[in-house]
Motif scaffolding. Structure first.
Motif, mmCIF file in Angstrom:
data_model
loop_
_atom_site.group_PDB
_atom_site.id
_atom_site.type_symbol
_atom_site.label_atom_id
_atom_site.label_comp_id
_atom_site.label_asym_id
_atom_site.label_seq_id
_atom_site.Cartn_x
_atom_site.Cartn_y
_atom_site.Cartn_z
ATOM 1 N N ILE A 5 4.305 -5.195 -5.695
ATOM 2 C CA ILE A 5 3.756 -4.196 -4.784
ATOM 3 C C ILE A 5 2.242 -4.072 -4.880
ATOM 4 O O ILE A 5 1.564 -3.729 -3.905
ATOM 5 N N GLY A 6 1.675 -4.380 -6.049
ATOM 6 C CA GLY A 6 0.227 -4.290 -6.207
ATOM 7 C C GLY A 6 -0.530 -5.182 -5.243
ATOM 8 O O GLY A 6 -1.628 -4.843 -4.783
ATOM 9 N N ASP A 7 0.037 -6.348 -4.925
ATOM 10 C CA ASP A 7 -0.607 -7.252 -3.978
ATOM 11 C C ASP A 7 -0.783 -6.598 -2.612
ATOM 12 O O ASP A 7 -1.747 -6.890 -1.890
ATOM 13 N N TYR A 8 0.169 -5.719 -2.258
ATOM 14 C CA TYR A 8 0.142 -5.097 -0.934
ATOM 15 C C TYR A 8 -0.746 -3.859 -0.909
ATOM 16 O O TYR A 8 -1.389 -3.579 0.118
ATOM 17 N N TRP A 9 -0.802 -3.132 -2.027
ATOM 18 C CA TRP A 9 -1.766 -2.033 -2.123
ATOM 19 C C TRP A 9 -3.177 -2.585 -1.930
ATOM 20 O O TRP A 9 -4.038 -1.931 -1.326
ATOM 21 N N ARG A 10 -3.434 -3.787 -2.445
ATOM 22 C CA ARG A 10 -4.764 -4.372 -2.376
ATOM 23 C C ARG A 10 -5.162 -4.786 -0.951
ATOM 24 O O ARG A 10 -6.333 -5.054 -0.675
ATOM 25 N N LEU A 11 -4.190 -4.843 -0.046
ATOM 26 C CA LEU A 11 -4.487 -5.183 1.342
ATOM 27 C C LEU A 11 -5.048 -3.997 2.119
ATOM 28 O O LEU A 11 -5.607 -4.177 3.200
ATOM 29 N N LEU A 12 -4.881 -2.797 1.573
ATOM 30 C CA LEU A 12 -5.197 -1.590 2.330
ATOM 31 C C LEU A 12 -6.670 -1.227 2.264
ATOM 32 O O LEU A 12 -7.332 -1.388 1.248
ATOM 33 N N ASP A 13 -7.170 -0.700 3.370
ATOM 34 C CA ASP A 13 -8.484 -0.056 3.396
ATOM 35 C C ASP A 13 -8.334 1.455 3.244
ATOM 36 O O ASP A 13 -9.226 2.118 2.713
#
Length: 438
Positions: free
Chosen positions: A292-300
Motif C-alpha cells: 500500500i505504501g507504493d500507492y500512498w506515494r502516488l498521491l499529491d
C-alpha cells in the motif's frame, strides 16, 4: 500482565481496526506483556477466507510474538445487514465458547465497532471474574441509524440498551475521541471511567518508498495531480459525493481521483463512474499492507471523506494519521467536528463542506493552483505525525489496562497524566520529512 484481547478483525486483514489492534499489541509484547488475540479467520471485507487460512473451529498461530487464536464463524461479505449481523453474532458465540476454556488472564479487552465482540468480552470477563475494558471506536448502533442500514427502531433501541449496559459493566471505557466521551457522559456513563486515547499511526513500520513513475504510468496517473482516497468504501463515507466532485472537474485534464480499497459501496461507485464516463477516476481493489505504501506515494493530496451526518462529527478516521505519516496535505470533506479540528489545528490540510461536491471541487482546484500552500500543508502534516504515533497510543492504553487490572502503572505514566502530556514508553522513531514525492 496477561491480556486477552477480542477483535473480529486482525492481520492479514488490513482495515483500520485490524491494524490498530495488532500494532499496539506488538508494542505490548515488546514491553514484556503476554498478549493473546481471539479473532476469526481473515475474510474482511469480501467475505472470502484469505489464502493460507481455513474457517476452522480452532486455529493457533503466533504473529510478531502475539498469540493469535482464530475461531470458526459465519463468513459473510461486508454488505447486507442481516448476514453481517449473523456473522458478528457467530463470532460472539464462538469466542465465548473458546475463551471459556482458556487459562485465566488478568484482564479482558474487546474492541468495537463490531458490537457483539464487546458483548463476548463482557461475558468472558464475567466468567473469569476479571476486569473488562471496552475500547470504543464507533458509536453503535448510532452509526447504523445514521447510514440507514437498519430501519427497525425497536431493534435499535434494544441494542442501545445493551450498549449502555456494556459501558456500565466495564471497568474502563477507552474512547478514541473526546466526542465519544461527551456522548457517553451525556447518556449517564460515569466520566471518570472513560479514558480518551486517540488513534495514531505506526510510523516506525512505514517503509521508505520512492515515487514510482512506472506504477503511475500504468494507472494513467503520470504527470497528473492525484487526489487519493485509500480506505473502506462504506456507507459512512459517502464517496458518491466525491464522484460528483470528479464529474465537476472532468474538464481539467491535470486532475485524477484514485480510490483504493473495498467496502459495501465500492461496486456501486464503480458502476456510477462508468455510467458517467468519468475517465478522471481510477479504482483499485483492497491491497496488502506490504504494497500500500507504493500507492500512498502516488498521491499529491489525501482525501478524507465522511457522510454529512452529525454523528460522523465525532470520529477521527485513521487515514488522517496515515496521510500525516506520508507527509501529505489532507483534504477533509465531512461534518465539522473532531477530525476537522485536528487537521486545522495541526495545519495539515484544508476542509470542504460536508456533502457539497462543488465546494470539494473548488478545494481541489485551490490546491492544484497553489503549490506553496501544498508545500506548507505537507510540511505541517509530516511534523504532526510524530505527535500521533501508535507507540504513544499503545503506551497510554496499556497504562489504562494496567489500572483496570489493579496493576499500578509505571512512574512515567503517572507523571504523564499529571502533566497532561502523552510521551511514549520508548524513544520515538525518526520521521521522514517531505511530501508524496510527485
Amino acid at each position: 500482565m496477561k491480556i486477552l484481547f477480542l477483535a473480529d478483525n486482525y492481520p492479514p486483514e488490513t482495515n483500520a481496526a485490524a491494524s490498530r489492534v495488532h500494532e499496539r499489541a506488538r508494542y505490548w509484547v515488546s514491553w514484556g506483556h503476554d498478549v493473546t488475540v481471539l479473532t476469526s479467520a481473515p475474510n474482511f471485507p469480501e467475505g472470502k477466507v484469505y489464502a493460507g487460512y481455513k474457517n476452522r473451529w480452532l486455529h493457533r498461530e503466533v504473529i510478531d510474538g502475539i498469540k493469535v487464536i482464530r475461531v470458526k464463524t459465519l463468513i459473510a461479505p461486508n454488505s447486507g445487514v442481516k448476514m453481517r449481523i449473523l456473522d458478528f453474532m457467530s463470532f460472539m458465540v464462538s469466542a465465548v465458547c473458546c475463551g471459556a476454556f482458556m487459562k485465566r488472564p488478568d484482564v479482558v479487552v474487546a474492541t468495537s465497532p463490531q458490537f457483539f465482540c464487546a458483548v463476548a468480552g463482557r461475558i468472558l470477563a464475567g466468567l473469569k471474574r476479571i476486569p473488562f475494558v471496552f475500547e470504543l471506536s464507533d458509536l453503535w448502533p448510532a452509526s447504523i441509524r445514521a447510514v440507514g442500514a437498519m430501519k427497525s427502531e425497536r431493534v435499535l433501541r434494544f441494542v442501545e440498551k445493551l450498549e449502555l449496559k456494556l459501558y456500565r459493566d466495564s471497568h474502563t471505557v477507552v474512547a478514541l475521541t473526546n466526542a465519544f466521551k461527551e456522548d457517553l457522559t451525556r447518556r449517564g456513563i460515569q466520566p471518570d471511567k472513560i479514558k480518551v486515547i486517540p488513534n495514531g499511526v505506526d510510523i516506525g513500520h512505514i517503509e521508505e518508498r520512492p515515487y514510482s513513475p512506472a506504477l503511475a504510468e500504468s494507472l494513467g496517473l503520470k504527470d497528473k495531480f492525484v487526489v487519493g482516497y485509500i480506505g473502506t468504501h462504506g456507507m459512512a463515507h459517502d464517496l458518491g459525493n466525491a464522484l460528483e466532485a470528479a464529474n465537476a472537474l472532468r474538464g481539467d485534464s491535470r486532475i485524477r481521483f484514485l480510490f483504493v480499497g473495498a467496502g459495501a459501496q465500492r461496486q456501486e461507485l464503480i458502476q456510477e463512474a462508468k455510467a458517467r464516463g468519468l475517465d478522471n477516476v481510477v479504482f483499485l481493489p483492497n491491497l496488502p499492507k506490504s504494497e500500500i505504501g507504493d500507492y500512498w506515494r502516488l498521491l499529491d493530496v489525501a482525501l478524507v471523506h465522511l457522510k454529512a451526518d452529525p454523528l460522523f462529527s465525532t470520529v477521527l478516521p485513521s487515514k488522517i494519521f496515515e496521510a500525516m505519516a506520508y507527509g501529505l496535505p489532507i483534504l477533509y470533506c465531512g461534518p465539522r467536528g473532531e477530525a476537522e479540528e485536528l487537521i486545522l489545528s495541526e495545519g495539515a490540510g484544508i476542509c470542504a463542506a460536508a456533502g457539497d461536491p462543488d465546494d470539494l471541487a473548488a478545494k481541489v482546484t485551490r490546491l492544484i493552483e497553489d503549490p506553496i500552500l501544498r508545500e506548507k500543508l505537507a510540511a505541517s502534516s509530516s511534523s504532526a505525525a510524530s505527535r500521533h504515533t501508535r507507540e504513544r497510543q499503545a503506551a497510554d492504553m496499556i497504562a489504562a489496562i494496567e489500572r483496570s487490572a489493579g496493576i499500578a502503572p509505571p512512574t512515567f505514566a503517572v507523571a504523564r497524566e499529571a502533566e497532561g502530556t502523552s510521551t511514549s514508553r520508548t524513544s520515538q522513531q525518526g520521521l521522514r520529512s517531505g511530501s508524496s514525492g510527485n
